[in-house]
Design a protein around this motif. Sequence first.
Motif, mmCIF file in Angstrom:
data_model
loop_
_atom_site.group_PDB
_atom_site.id
_atom_site.type_symbol
_atom_site.label_atom_id
_atom_site.label_comp_id
_atom_site.label_asym_id
_atom_site.label_seq_id
_atom_site.Cartn_x
_atom_site.Cartn_y
_atom_site.Cartn_z
ATOM 1 N N UNK A 1 0.937 -0.925 -0.084
ATOM 2 C CA UNK A 1 0.247 -0.048 0.023
ATOM 3 C C UNK A 1 0.804 1.024 -0.061
ATOM 4 N N UNK A 2 1.865 1.154 1.026
ATOM 5 C CA UNK A 2 2.760 2.415 0.711
ATOM 6 C C UNK A 2 3.312 2.738 -0.708
ATOM 7 N N UNK A 3 3.763 1.763 -1.320
ATOM 8 C CA UNK A 3 4.340 1.828 -2.736
ATOM 9 C C UNK A 3 3.418 2.292 -3.541
ATOM 10 N N UNK A 4 1.917 1.707 -3.675
ATOM 11 C CA UNK A 4 1.229 1.820 -4.730
ATOM 12 C C UNK A 4 0.121 2.705 -4.366
ATOM 13 N N UNK A 5 -0.168 3.099 -3.232
ATOM 14 C CA UNK A 5 -1.272 3.692 -2.922
ATOM 15 C C UNK A 5 -1.204 5.152 -2.141
ATOM 16 N N UNK A 6 0.048 5.524 -1.884
ATOM 17 C CA UNK A 6 0.169 6.671 -0.931
ATOM 18 C C UNK A 6 0.726 7.948 -1.894
ATOM 19 N N UNK A 7 0.526 9.238 -1.347
ATOM 20 C CA UNK A 7 1.013 10.384 -1.855
ATOM 21 C C UNK A 7 1.391 11.306 -0.734
ATOM 22 N N UNK A 8 2.639 11.942 -0.838
ATOM 23 C CA UNK A 8 3.099 12.882 0.230
ATOM 24 C C UNK A 8 3.563 13.980 -0.472
ATOM 25 N N UNK A 9 3.696 15.179 0.700
ATOM 26 C CA UNK A 9 4.586 16.363 0.408
ATOM 27 C C UNK A 9 5.694 16.339 1.390
ATOM 28 N N UNK A 10 6.773 16.907 0.768
ATOM 29 C CA UNK A 10 8.047 16.842 1.667
ATOM 30 C C UNK A 10 8.644 17.842 1.450
ATOM 31 N N UNK A 11 9.497 18.163 2.633
ATOM 32 C CA UNK A 11 10.529 19.336 2.519
ATOM 33 C C UNK A 11 11.880 18.957 2.998
ATOM 34 N N UNK A 12 12.740 19.472 2.222
ATOM 35 C CA UNK A 12 14.088 18.931 2.475
ATOM 36 C C UNK A 12 15.138 20.373 2.967
ATOM 37 N N UNK A 13 15.778 20.411 4.185
ATOM 38 C CA UNK A 13 16.718 21.516 4.684
ATOM 39 C C UNK A 13 18.164 20.956 5.044
ATOM 40 N N UNK A 14 18.875 22.202 4.966
ATOM 41 C CA UNK A 14 20.193 21.791 5.135
ATOM 42 C C UNK A 14 20.623 22.048 6.742
ATOM 43 N N UNK A 15 21.818 21.619 7.036
ATOM 44 C CA UNK A 15 22.417 22.023 8.525
ATOM 45 C C UNK A 15 23.827 22.300 8.187
ATOM 46 N N UNK A 16 24.262 23.106 9.443
ATOM 47 C CA UNK A 16 25.576 23.631 9.105
ATOM 48 C C UNK A 16 26.879 22.814 9.859
ATOM 49 N N UNK A 17 26.138 22.018 10.889
ATOM 50 C CA UNK A 17 27.206 21.335 11.686
ATOM 51 C C UNK A 17 26.612 20.230 12.237
ATOM 52 N N UNK A 18 27.228 19.309 12.795
ATOM 53 C CA UNK A 18 26.823 18.121 13.141
ATOM 54 C C UNK A 18 25.738 18.661 14.798
ATOM 55 N N UNK A 19 26.226 19.590 15.249
ATOM 56 C CA UNK A 19 25.290 19.901 16.383
ATOM 57 C C UNK A 19 23.924 20.615 15.869
ATOM 58 N N UNK A 20 23.981 21.111 14.943
ATOM 59 C CA UNK A 20 22.890 21.973 14.191
ATOM 60 C C UNK A 20 22.130 20.669 13.515
ATOM 61 N N UNK A 21 22.672 19.615 13.047
ATOM 62 C CA UNK A 21 21.924 18.726 12.425
ATOM 63 C C UNK A 21 21.129 17.946 13.582
ATOM 64 N N UNK A 22 21.807 17.846 14.809
ATOM 65 C CA UNK A 22 21.143 17.175 15.919
ATOM 66 C C UNK A 22 20.040 17.974 16.424
#
Length: 451
Positions: free
Chosen positions: A169-190
Amino acid sequence: MAYNDEAEPVQTFSDLVGYFAAGEKPRERWRIGAEHEKFAFRLTDLSRPAYQDPDGIQAMLKGMMRFGWEGVYEGETLIALSRNGASVSLEPGGQFELSGAPLETVHDICEETGQHLEEVKVVADELGLGFVGVGFSPLWTREQTPVMPKGRYAIMRAYMPKVGNLGLDMMLRTCTVQANLDYASEADMVQKFRVSLALQPIATALFANSPFTEGKPNGFVSARANVWTDTDHDRTGMLDFVFDDDFGYERYARYALDVPMYFVKREHYIDASGQDFKAYMKGELPARPGHRPTMDDWADHLTTLFPEVRLKKYLEMRGADAGPWSRLCALPALWGGLLYDQTALDAAWDLVKGWTTDDHNKLRAMAARTGLKGDIAGRPVKDWAMDVLNIAKAGLRNRNRLSGGMVDETGYLGELFEIAASGLTPADRLLEKYHGVWQGDIRRLYADEAY
């Protein structure tokens, strides 16, 4: 992506960890990437077109090439398009996806999305197709859903039933909207990972838009979110370890190494489903004995993890249902406001830092079933959502990224504020129509909600 067995193999675990560090960017280079999926349907009978039908997905892709998109092929099969850092690609059931270029502002994202939808409409009108943005296919069964001719999907379709009940079902019958964002450092990522993971169920609730399965209410406001609870526990979920003191690049890499593989890609996809990337690093992968992985193999493996927030060389927000054009810009605005202003990021962490593991997992389940209804950590979910939106709005105001009309990005949150104030998700509104003016006829959704 070109694959080459002459490429330098991964030598150590530190090489894998370094992949994430290589994603670090200074603030002035931060961008937002937006993605959205949508279901194609025939205007005549609402069926989902197959790939090779005269009015099908391949014809859509070829038709889009008049707008300057270049074809991406797997062998001789056209599987995607690319243009100026963006791509149009196929999900397993023919869901049509725009993966936008990394852009500076939500204004830019809205312009890109609008141009894409205009182009889609030109071609779709010629083919007699329409497109609708909801989180779960509202009418058709798995068996009535076409399957796209892409090598990795064949491997996944065979493997999914071994590890969960709803993976197909996940593969065939779902649709999503997504956002991708950056990070500056490991601490910022965390910090960003923790905030966005804790708040992903709030986004799920605000965007919940999939209350129908095979023509009837399914008991969820986000059937898409529920699907992920029984897809593959090895590679999905809330990742409780993200909130541990030792979380960082290394901990995520260890988690990723423990997730079974799907495939290795060379001139074609090699089935390695259920096999161990650690064995691959030793040259002991049953699917490719004597070979060791390259960094491209590691990057591929990371795309087969499906937690609510995913780390690659950026952070992916994966918790929202697809929706109408009016909400496609709201998701990157929400996460840009929360994560790209330090004052807002700190305020968001202050908001959720007291939540327990049980709170995180309870909220995830509640968001799928009841959306903004119910309580978490002693407060109504809708009140938490309003707090989140106010923080995001302040963050966008502080970002002060202005359009040509000298308007900031806060306006893109308007519909989300209306949803939170009412306590009714988009799915609740669809159910009102279903039980009201639609008189139980799910086909009315395709007219009312189409792009």
